[in-house]
Design an enzyme around this catalytic site. Structure first.
Site, mmCIF file in Angstrom:
data_model
loop_
_atom_site.group_PDB
_atom_site.id
_atom_site.type_symbol
_atom_site.label_atom_id
_atom_site.label_comp_id
_atom_site.label_asym_id
_atom_site.label_seq_id
_atom_site.Cartn_x
_atom_site.Cartn_y
_atom_site.Cartn_z
ATOM 1 N N ARG A 75 0.789 -1.239 0.000
ATOM 2 C CA ARG A 75 0.000 0.000 0.000
ATOM 3 C C ARG A 75 0.823 1.291 0.000
ATOM 4 O O ARG A 75 0.260 2.370 0.170
ATOM 5 C CB ARG A 75 -1.002 0.024 1.167
ATOM 6 C CG ARG A 75 -2.018 -1.101 1.110
ATOM 7 C CD ARG A 75 -3.281 -0.776 1.872
ATOM 8 N NE ARG A 75 -3.036 -0.541 3.292
ATOM 9 C CZ ARG A 75 -3.978 -0.165 4.142
ATOM 10 N NH1 ARG A 75 -5.226 0.030 3.719
ATOM 11 N NH2 ARG A 75 -3.702 0.011 5.415
ATOM 12 N N ASP A 76 2.130 1.206 -0.199
ATOM 13 C CA ASP A 76 2.927 2.427 -0.362
ATOM 14 C C ASP A 76 4.137 2.144 -1.243
ATOM 15 O O ASP A 76 5.250 2.582 -0.948
ATOM 16 C CB ASP A 76 3.369 2.965 1.000
ATOM 17 C CG ASP A 76 3.874 4.410 0.923
ATOM 18 O OD1 ASP A 76 3.537 5.105 -0.074
ATOM 19 O OD2 ASP A 76 4.596 4.841 1.839
ATOM 20 N N LEU A 77 3.905 1.429 -2.328
ATOM 21 C CA LEU A 77 4.993 1.111 -3.241
ATOM 22 C C LEU A 77 5.368 2.345 -4.056
ATOM 23 O O LEU A 77 4.531 2.955 -4.715
ATOM 24 C CB LEU A 77 4.579 -0.033 -4.168
ATOM 25 C CG LEU A 77 4.424 -1.392 -3.478
ATOM 26 C CD1 LEU A 77 3.713 -2.375 -4.390
ATOM 27 C CD2 LEU A 77 5.776 -1.929 -3.036
#
Length: 225
Positions: A75-77
């Site tokens: 969720r934060d690539l």
């Protein structure tokens, strides 16, 4: 992180807590961040497609596929969250927004919290933030795939496909994402297969966006291990 064991995931060996602080003991990334490495070694601030760009991205996608197989969505690539070891093997780090599901690996991880870095968010998160489209939740794994599409575009171009100081609820950015309003540079002479992978990962329709496992079967990755 201490339960994840893969060459493309930055290992966490231990966690130590005091009354006021927490410490995570992680693998040392000898070559630092991928973003900084590119800035140091490539004048145009981007990777060549072959062989380095393809190899690094293939390994990063392999890391994502591993996470998703364990029902973990990052969720934060983003490029800032990729590190390099002594052999220039890329590693994914920063699991502050990650989520774990106990469901079967083939079942979507449905989330309702909008999180991540603005320039890398999938269009469905933007619609959710704006309260449009009747969305109440999103598939976090498929959102990861879209973020990886932004990363691939950025690694090969030196800039993101939807540049600009956009707010997370930006109507204009949502429109550009949903209509695929970006341009792959002709100057770079990227191979057809590479362009197809970029477009597949940046597919605005969640149902048509491939899983990490499916994406890794693309011809662009043929022969890589």
């Amino acid at each position: 992180m201490t339960k994840l064991h893969h060459r493309n995931i930055c290992a966490a060996y231990d966690v130590y807590k005091t009354r006021s602080r927490g410490f995570i003991f992680m693998r040392y990334a000898v070559n630092g961040g991928l973003e900084a490495y590119i800035a140091r070694h490539f004048e145009e601030g981007r990777l060549p497609e072959l062989p380095l760009g393809r190899r690094l991205f293939h390994h990063l996608m392999t890391g994502v596929e591993y996470l998703h197989s364990l029902n973990v969505a990052h969720r934060d690539l983003k490029v800032e969250n990729f590190l390099l070891d002594e052999d220039l093997e890329p590693m994914i780090t920063d699991f502050g927004f990650s989520v774990l599901s106990k469901s079967d690996a083939e079942v979507p991880i449905l989330c309702s919290t909008v999180c991540g870095s603005t320039q890398y968010l999938a269009p469905e998160l933007r619609l959710l933030a704006r309260g449009e489209g009747g969305l109440k939740e999103y598939d976090a794994k498929k959102a990861d795939i879209y973020s990886m599409g932004v990363c691939l575009f950025e690694l090969l171009h030196g800039y993101r496909p939807f540049e600009g100081a956009y707010d997370i609820r930006s109507k204009e950015l949502a429109r550009r994402q949903l209509t695929g309003d970006y341009r792959i540079s002709a100057r770079l002479h990227l191979s057809r297969d590479c362009q197809l992978v970029i477009r597949a990962l940046l597919e605005p329709k969640v149902t048509k966006r491939p899983s990490a496992k499916a994406a890794l079967k693309h011809a662009w990755f043929s022969g890589l291990v």
